[in-house]
Design a protein around this motif. Structure first.
Motif, short mmCIF file in Angstrom:
data_model
loop_
_atom_site.label_atom_id
_atom_site.label_comp_id
_atom_site.label_asym_id
_atom_site.label_seq_id
_atom_site.Cartn_x
_atom_site.Cartn_y
_atom_site.Cartn_z
N ILE A 1 -55.92 33.88 10.84
CA ILE A 1 -57.18 34.42 11.38
C ILE A 1 -58.13 33.24 11.58
O ILE A 1 -58.55 32.60 10.61
N VAL A 2 -58.41 32.92 12.85
CA VAL A 2 -59.23 31.75 13.16
C VAL A 2 -60.27 32.12 14.21
O VAL A 2 -60.27 33.22 14.75
N GLY A 3 -61.15 31.14 14.50
CA GLY A 3 -62.10 31.29 15.59
C GLY A 3 -63.01 32.49 15.43
O GLY A 3 -63.54 32.76 14.36
N LEU A 4 -63.17 33.24 16.54
CA LEU A 4 -64.08 34.38 16.54
C LEU A 4 -63.66 35.45 15.55
O LEU A 4 -64.50 36.12 14.94
N GLU A 5 -62.34 35.65 15.38
CA GLU A 5 -61.87 36.66 14.43
C GLU A 5 -62.31 36.30 13.01
O GLU A 5 -62.76 37.16 12.26
N ARG A 6 -62.16 35.04 12.67
CA ARG A 6 -62.58 34.59 11.32
C ARG A 6 -64.08 34.75 11.15
O ARG A 6 -64.57 35.20 10.11
N ASP A 7 -64.84 34.36 12.20
CA ASP A 7 -66.31 34.50 12.14
C ASP A 7 -66.71 35.97 11.96
O ASP A 7 -67.60 36.29 11.18
N LEU B 1 -55.36 44.52 11.22
CA LEU B 1 -56.73 44.06 10.97
C LEU B 1 -57.19 43.12 12.08
O LEU B 1 -58.31 43.22 12.57
N ARG B 2 -56.31 42.22 12.52
CA ARG B 2 -56.66 41.30 13.61
C ARG B 2 -56.96 42.07 14.90
O ARG B 2 -57.91 41.74 15.63
N GLU B 3 -56.16 43.09 15.19
CA GLU B 3 -56.40 43.90 16.40
C GLU B 3 -57.76 44.58 16.32
O GLU B 3 -58.50 44.63 17.31
N LEU B 4 -58.09 45.13 15.13
CA LEU B 4 -59.37 45.81 14.96
C LEU B 4 -60.54 44.82 15.06
O LEU B 4 -61.61 45.16 15.57
N LEU B 5 -60.33 43.59 14.57
CA LEU B 5 -61.37 42.55 14.70
C LEU B 5 -61.58 42.20 16.17
O LEU B 5 -62.71 41.99 16.61
N ALA B 6 -60.48 42.15 16.95
CA ALA B 6 -60.60 41.86 18.39
C ALA B 6 -61.40 42.97 19.09
O ALA B 6 -62.26 42.69 19.94
N GLU B 7 -61.15 44.23 18.70
CA GLU B 7 -61.92 45.36 19.26
C GLU B 7 -63.41 45.21 18.89
O GLU B 7 -64.29 45.44 19.72
N PHE B 8 -63.65 44.87 17.62
CA PHE B 8 -65.03 44.69 17.14
C PHE B 8 -65.74 43.60 17.94
O PHE B 8 -66.88 43.77 18.38
N ILE B 9 -65.06 42.48 18.16
CA ILE B 9 -65.64 41.36 18.92
C ILE B 9 -65.95 41.80 20.34
O ILE B 9 -67.02 41.50 20.89
N ALA B 10 -65.01 42.55 20.96
CA ALA B 10 -65.23 43.04 22.34
C ALA B 10 -66.46 43.93 22.40
O ALA B 10 -67.25 43.87 23.35
#
Length: 215
Positions: free
Chosen positions: A8-14, A196-205
């Motif tokens: 988990i790096v970059g925007l996902e980590r943030d 969790l990573r997929e849900l973080l990507a949705e959250f970022i979007a």
């Protein structure tokens, strides 16, 4: 070493760090209500490591036995949450929670109950915040108290599979000017971390709105 999982790096980590910051801040607010005094919890930094590395991170920092509050969580992603303290810190936490009103014997007697309550508040605040911000729901088991080494808490054995990974957070408490350090760890397998990573990507979007995606 579980390297099949892309870190988990970059925007996902943030995003995950920001979500956990909010969770920890809510935990501090809920603890403040229980204790009736100021509670400060540090902003955590997050690492994703395997179980052996998580056990080693704690053993490098702590020489005393450890005490942990454990709660399992289930939902779109599942796992086991641990709030871990060095044993010496745990009694300080009980004294803070009970306002120094108890004798040494009473503190020992109340220890498990006070730790379970504190762990429940902190772990629930963090996981409920994560679930709410990711627009999902999680259920949690009742808190259980464990004692032992980092290896036993993270269930490290010779047969420990490589795919067992840990979201590892280091936090500091300041309660009534006492310094109480602790750790939050969430043990998850690779499929749960991928979700969790997929849900973080949705959250970022949703937050960034760069592709107009809705949850």
């Amino acid at each position: 070493m579980g390297q099949e999982f892309e870190a988990i790096v970059g925007l996902e980590r943030d995003a995950l760090t920001e979500i956990m910051n909010i969770g920890v801040s809510r935990a501090a607010s809920n603890l403040r209500k229980m204790i009736g005094d100021q509670v400060h919890l540090s902003v955590p930094s997050i690492e994703v490591v395997n179980q052996r590395r998580a056990a080693r991170l704690i053993s490098e920092r702590e020489i005393s036995e450890l005490i942990a509050v454990r709660q399992d969580f289930n939902g779109p992603f599942s796992g086991r949450a641990l709030l871990i303290f060095p044993e010496t810190n745990s009694l300080e936490l009980v004294r803070a929670v009970t306002g120094d009103a108890l004798s040494a014997d009473e503190v020992l007697e109340m220890e498990n109950e006070a730790l379970a309550e504190t762990g429940n508040i902190i772990l629930n605040s963090c996981l409920a915040t994560m679930a709410n911000m990711l627009k999902r729901s999680l259920t949690m088991t009742i808190p259980e108290i464990l004692r032992g080494s980092g290896e036993s808490l993270f269930e490290v054995t010779d047969e420990t599979p490589a795919e067992g990974l840990v979201l590892f957070l280091y936090i500091d408490f300041a309660v009534r000017r006492r310094d109480i350090r602790g750790y939050i760890a969430m043990m998850m397998d690779i499929p749960s971390l991928e979700i969790l990573r997929e849900l973080l990507a949705e959250f970022i979007a949703r937050v960034v709105g760069d592709d107009g995606a809705d949850a």
